[in-house]
Design a protein around this motif. Structure first.
Motif, PDB file in Angstrom:
ATOM      1  N   ASN A  34       0.832  -1.197   0.000  1.00 22.42           N
ATOM      2  CA  ASN A  34       0.000   0.000   0.000  1.00 22.42           C
ATOM      3  C   ASN A  34       0.874   1.257   0.000  1.00 22.42           C
ATOM      4  O   ASN A  34       1.989   1.241   0.542  1.00 22.42           O
ATOM      5  CB  ASN A  34      -0.875   0.028   1.252  1.00 22.42           C
ATOM      6  CG  ASN A  34      -1.907  -1.063   1.275  1.00 22.42           C
ATOM      7  OD1 ASN A  34      -3.065  -0.848   0.964  1.00 22.42           O
ATOM      8  ND2 ASN A  34      -1.486  -2.264   1.651  1.00 22.42           N
ATOM      9  N   TYR A  36       0.532   5.326   1.192  1.00 25.10           N
ATOM     10  CA  TYR A  36      -0.211   6.336   1.939  1.00 25.10           C
ATOM     11  C   TYR A  36       0.513   7.668   1.765  1.00 25.10           C
ATOM     12  O   TYR A  36       1.686   7.714   1.382  1.00 25.10           O
ATOM     13  CB  TYR A  36      -0.248   5.995   3.435  1.00 25.10           C
ATOM     14  CG  TYR A  36      -1.124   4.841   3.804  1.00 25.10           C
ATOM     15  CD1 TYR A  36      -0.734   3.526   3.528  1.00 25.10           C
ATOM     16  CD2 TYR A  36      -2.336   5.039   4.448  1.00 25.10           C
ATOM     17  CE1 TYR A  36      -1.540   2.457   3.874  1.00 25.10           C
ATOM     18  CE2 TYR A  36      -3.154   3.971   4.806  1.00 25.10           C
ATOM     19  CZ  TYR A  36      -2.745   2.682   4.513  1.00 25.10           C
ATOM     20  OH  TYR A  36      -3.548   1.620   4.868  1.00 25.10           O
ATOM     21  N   GLU A  45      -3.438   9.439   4.804  1.00 26.99           N
ATOM     22  CA  GLU A  45      -4.536   8.897   4.010  1.00 26.99           C
ATOM     23  C   GLU A  45      -4.013   7.843   3.042  1.00 26.99           C
ATOM     24  O   GLU A  45      -2.872   7.916   2.564  1.00 26.99           O
ATOM     25  CB  GLU A  45      -5.260   9.997   3.233  1.00 26.99           C
ATOM     26  CG  GLU A  45      -4.433  10.705   2.184  1.00 26.99           C
ATOM     27  CD  GLU A  45      -5.228  11.721   1.394  1.00 26.99           C
ATOM     28  OE1 GLU A  45      -6.467  11.751   1.493  1.00 26.99           O
ATOM     29  OE2 GLU A  45      -4.609  12.499   0.649  1.00 26.99           O
ATOM     30  N   TRP A  46      -4.867   6.898   2.767  1.00 25.74           N
ATOM     31  CA  TRP A  46      -4.539   5.817   1.846  1.00 25.74           C
ATOM     32  C   TRP A  46      -4.565   6.335   0.411  1.00 25.74           C
ATOM     33  O   TRP A  46      -5.474   7.069   0.007  1.00 25.74           O
ATOM     34  CB  TRP A  46      -5.557   4.693   2.028  1.00 25.74           C
ATOM     35  CG  TRP A  46      -5.400   3.536   1.111  1.00 25.74           C
ATOM     36  CD1 TRP A  46      -4.465   2.541   1.174  1.00 25.74           C
ATOM     37  CD2 TRP A  46      -6.231   3.224  -0.007  1.00 25.74           C
ATOM     38  NE1 TRP A  46      -4.669   1.633   0.167  1.00 25.74           N
ATOM     39  CE2 TRP A  46      -5.751   2.023  -0.572  1.00 25.74           C
ATOM     40  CE3 TRP A  46      -7.347   3.841  -0.582  1.00 25.74           C
ATOM     41  CZ2 TRP A  46      -6.325   1.429  -1.694  1.00 25.74           C
ATOM     42  CZ3 TRP A  46      -7.934   3.260  -1.687  1.00 25.74           C
ATOM     43  CH2 TRP A  46      -7.425   2.057  -2.234  1.00 25.74           C
ATOM     44  N   VAL A  47      -3.541   5.929  -0.340  1.00 25.19           N
ATOM     45  CA  VAL A  47      -3.411   6.351  -1.728  1.00 25.19           C
ATOM     46  C   VAL A  47      -3.827   5.227  -2.684  1.00 25.19           C
ATOM     47  O   VAL A  47      -4.565   5.449  -3.639  1.00 25.19           O
ATOM     48  CB  VAL A  47      -1.961   6.774  -2.023  1.00 25.19           C
ATOM     49  CG1 VAL A  47      -1.728   6.985  -3.514  1.00 25.19           C
ATOM     50  CG2 VAL A  47      -1.619   8.043  -1.249  1.00 25.19           C
ATOM     51  N   GLY A  48      -3.337   4.032  -2.403  1.00 24.58           N
ATOM     52  CA  GLY A  48      -3.653   2.919  -3.283  1.00 24.58           C
ATOM     53  C   GLY A  48      -2.925   1.661  -2.844  1.00 24.58           C
ATOM     54  O   GLY A  48      -2.100   1.695  -1.926  1.00 24.58           O
ATOM     55  N   TYR A  59      -7.180   2.226  -6.083  1.00 25.07           N
ATOM     56  CA  TYR A  59      -6.720   3.590  -5.852  1.00 25.07           C
ATOM     57  C   TYR A  59      -7.785   4.407  -5.139  1.00 25.07           C
ATOM     58  O   TYR A  59      -8.995   4.179  -5.318  1.00 25.07           O
ATOM     59  CB  TYR A  59      -6.393   4.266  -7.194  1.00 25.07           C
ATOM     60  CG  TYR A  59      -5.338   3.550  -7.999  1.00 25.07           C
ATOM     61  CD1 TYR A  59      -5.681   2.713  -9.059  1.00 25.07           C
ATOM     62  CD2 TYR A  59      -3.988   3.703  -7.691  1.00 25.07           C
ATOM     63  CE1 TYR A  59      -4.711   2.052  -9.795  1.00 25.07           C
ATOM     64  CE2 TYR A  59      -3.016   3.042  -8.428  1.00 25.07           C
ATOM     65  CZ  TYR A  59      -3.384   2.218  -9.473  1.00 25.07           C
ATOM     66  OH  TYR A  59      -2.412   1.561 -10.194  1.00 25.07           O
ATOM     67  N   SER A  60      -7.315   5.375  -4.376  1.00 26.97           N
ATOM     68  CA  SER A  60      -8.220   6.354  -3.806  1.00 26.97           C
ATOM     69  C   SER A  60      -8.962   7.057  -4.936  1.00 26.97           C
ATOM     70  O   SER A  60      -8.352   7.427  -5.939  1.00 26.97           O
ATOM     71  CB  SER A  60      -7.425   7.371  -2.991  1.00 26.97           C
ATOM     72  OG  SER A  60      -8.212   8.501  -2.716  1.00 26.97           O
ATOM     73  N   HIS A  61     -10.263   7.236  -4.761  1.00 23.48           N
ATOM     74  CA  HIS A  61     -11.019   7.845  -5.859  1.00 23.48           C
ATOM     75  C   HIS A  61     -10.646   9.305  -6.053  1.00 23.48           C
ATOM     76  O   HIS A  61     -10.879   9.869  -7.114  1.00 23.48           O
ATOM     77  CB  HIS A  61     -12.520   7.683  -5.653  1.00 23.48           C
ATOM     78  CG  HIS A  61     -13.088   8.501  -4.528  1.00 23.48           C
ATOM     79  ND1 HIS A  61     -12.995   8.125  -3.205  1.00 23.48           N
ATOM     80  CD2 HIS A  61     -13.743   9.683  -4.537  1.00 23.48           C
ATOM     81  CE1 HIS A  61     -13.603   9.031  -2.458  1.00 23.48           C
ATOM     82  NE2 HIS A  61     -14.061   9.977  -3.237  1.00 23.48           N
ATOM     83  N   LYS A  64      -7.428   8.622  -8.358  1.00 25.17           N
ATOM     84  CA  LYS A  64      -7.496   7.683  -9.473  1.00 25.17           C
ATOM     85  C   LYS A  64      -7.380   8.421 -10.807  1.00 25.17           C
ATOM     86  O   LYS A  64      -7.966   9.490 -10.987  1.00 25.17           O
ATOM     87  CB  LYS A  64      -8.809   6.901  -9.415  1.00 25.17           C
ATOM     88  CG  LYS A  64      -8.847   5.692 -10.320  1.00 25.17           C
ATOM     89  CD  LYS A  64     -10.108   4.887 -10.054  1.00 25.17           C
ATOM     90  CE  LYS A  64     -10.121   3.609 -10.895  1.00 25.17           C
ATOM     91  NZ  LYS A  64     -11.326   2.797 -10.612  1.00 25.17           N
TER      92      LYS A  64
END
Length: 115
Positions: A34, A36, A45-48, A59-61, A64
């Motif tokens: 992952n 972040y 925050e999570w990126v993908g 992926y994070s919308h 994306k």
């Protein structure tokens, strides 16, 4: 166990960067990897993410379309290609490895988008 990110730096708006994360000390090929990020003053925050074999990515919308995550299991490395970077993409980018009971983080690499 180590996760070492690299490839960050200063880039102008609209530019691109490719981050790398090299893993050691665990079985990289079975880990979900992952990415972040943490912007100044904000929560991480999570990126993908990418599956162990690299066959599936998510992926994070919010991001994306501008990101591509890939991996090379022979080199224990995961990549984050970022395009069309904007100032709001500034932050520290971290990789994270998850598999079963283990959960490892890298120390992060700074990305600054500024003219």
């Amino acid at each position: 166990v180590q996760l070492v990110e690299s490839g960050g730096g200063l880039v102008q708006p609209g530019g691109s960067l490719r981050l790398s994360c090299v893993a050691s000390g665990f079985t990289f090929s079975i880990a979900d990897m992952n990415w972040y990020r943490q912007a100044p003053g904000k929560e991480r925050e999570w990126v993908g993410s990418i599956s162990p074999a690299g066959s599936s990515t998510n992926y994070s919308h919010f991001l994306k379309g501008r990101l591509t995550i890939s991996r090379d299991n022979a080199k224990n490395t995961v990549f984050l290609q970022m395009n069309s970077l904007q100032p709001e993409d500034t932050g520290v980018y971290y990789c994270r490895a998850r598999a079963g009971l283990y959960d490892y983080w890298g120390q992060g690499t700074q990305v600054t988008v500024s003219s």
